[in-house]
Design a protein around this motif. Structure first.
Motif, short mmCIF file in Angstrom:
data_model
loop_
_atom_site.label_atom_id
_atom_site.label_comp_id
_atom_site.label_asym_id
_atom_site.label_seq_id
_atom_site.Cartn_x
_atom_site.Cartn_y
_atom_site.Cartn_z
N THR A 1 0.84 -1.20 0.00
CA THR A 1 0.00 0.00 0.00
C THR A 1 0.87 1.25 0.00
O THR A 1 2.03 1.22 0.45
N ALA A 2 0.30 2.35 -0.47
CA ALA A 2 1.06 3.60 -0.56
C ALA A 2 1.38 4.18 0.82
O ALA A 2 2.33 4.94 0.98
N GLY A 3 0.59 3.80 1.82
CA GLY A 3 0.77 4.41 3.14
C GLY A 3 1.71 3.67 4.07
O GLY A 3 1.87 4.07 5.23
N PHE A 4 2.38 2.59 3.58
CA PHE A 4 3.22 1.79 4.48
C PHE A 4 4.32 2.62 5.12
O PHE A 4 4.43 2.69 6.35
N LEU A 5 5.15 3.24 4.30
CA LEU A 5 6.27 4.02 4.85
C LEU A 5 5.77 5.21 5.66
O LEU A 5 6.41 5.61 6.64
N ARG A 6 4.64 5.76 5.27
CA ARG A 6 4.09 6.91 5.99
C ARG A 6 3.64 6.53 7.39
O ARG A 6 3.75 7.32 8.33
N ALA B 1 4.72 3.62 9.02
CA ALA B 1 5.67 2.72 9.68
C ALA B 1 6.19 3.32 10.98
O ALA B 1 6.34 2.63 11.99
N TYR B 2 6.49 4.62 10.97
CA TYR B 2 7.00 5.29 12.17
C TYR B 2 5.96 5.20 13.29
O TYR B 2 6.29 4.85 14.43
N THR B 3 4.71 5.50 12.97
CA THR B 3 3.65 5.47 13.97
C THR B 3 3.47 4.06 14.54
O THR B 3 3.29 3.88 15.75
N ALA B 4 3.55 3.06 13.67
CA ALA B 4 3.40 1.68 14.11
C ALA B 4 4.49 1.29 15.10
O ALA B 4 4.24 0.61 16.10
N ASN B 5 5.71 1.71 14.82
CA ASN B 5 6.81 1.37 15.72
C ASN B 5 6.75 2.15 17.03
O ASN B 5 7.16 1.64 18.08
#
Length: 217
Positions: free
Chosen positions: A185-190, A192-196
């Protein structure tokens, strides 16, 4: 809030009460039963799953995933088997706090905190192995408390460890499937920081809960 609302046993690196009673009552070799118990522990062990998620979060090649998961498995298996066999126990609250710390460590590593703060990158393979040792001690400490019978101990422990690795493969497969879809998905890198950061917060909650239990108990 969900973590704080869970029961005390859910926070400990514990075996379920029904399984605890079974472990205390059986005598002799029970390979299938211990394979099942090992797999169940890993699949339901959210601390293991969080750490594995952190480890493979930015790994895309299967050979790299295999290396890190193998290091974790070696560490986990070694201390679980040796800890129970030689009756080496560590306070369960303290060891579970360290396991929570492993989640925090990996989340910070994933967001590049060590490079920004200290200008260095820790050896991620060595860290995975070392934290694998602590994860293994978490389980061995609980098994020791349940006073598993000495008759058939080694065979049962080996079967339990096989089950743990089976459970780890099942959990890892589910994680990789979800991550595979998310990464496309286009939002993965966007995100990823929040997920971590969320993973790091969960680790801090685990640490706080276990340290509170240590001082209260």
């Amino acid at each position: 809030m969900m973590l704080l609302g869970a029961s005390g046993d859910a926070f400990a690196h514990a075996v379920a009460e029904g399984d605890k009673g079974y472990i205390q009552e059986i005598y002799g070799v029970h390979l299938i039963s211990f394979v099942y118990l090992g797999a169940k522990h890993m699949v339901t062990g959210y601390d293991h799953i969080l750490f594995l998620l952190g480890v493979i979060f930015f790994l895309y090649r299967m050979q790299h995933i295999a290396i890190y998961v193998s290091l974790f498995a070696i560490g986990h298996s070694t201390t679980m088997l040796l800890g129970v066999y030689f009756n080496i126990g560590i306070n369960s609250y303290l060891i579970d706090a360290i396991i929570g710390l492993s989640v925090v460590y990996k989340a910070l590593d994933n967001i590049g905190a060590y490079q920004r703060w200290f200008g260095v990158q820790p050896n991620t393979k060595a860290a995975t192995l070392v934290f694998g040792f602590f994860h293994g001690f978490g389980l061995s400490t609980k098994i020791i408390e349940y006073e598993i019978a000495s008759d058939g101990l080694l065979a049962n422990l080996l079967a339990f460890n096989v089950g743990v690795e089976v459970g780890q493969l099942l959990a890892l497969s589910a994680i990789l499937i979800v991550m595979g879809f998310w990464r496309r998905t286009a939002g993965f890198l966007r995100h990823a920081y929040t997920a971590n950061v969320a993973m790091m917060c969960a680790g801090f909650v685990l640490i706080g809960y276990q340290l509170t239990g240590y001082f209260v108990a």
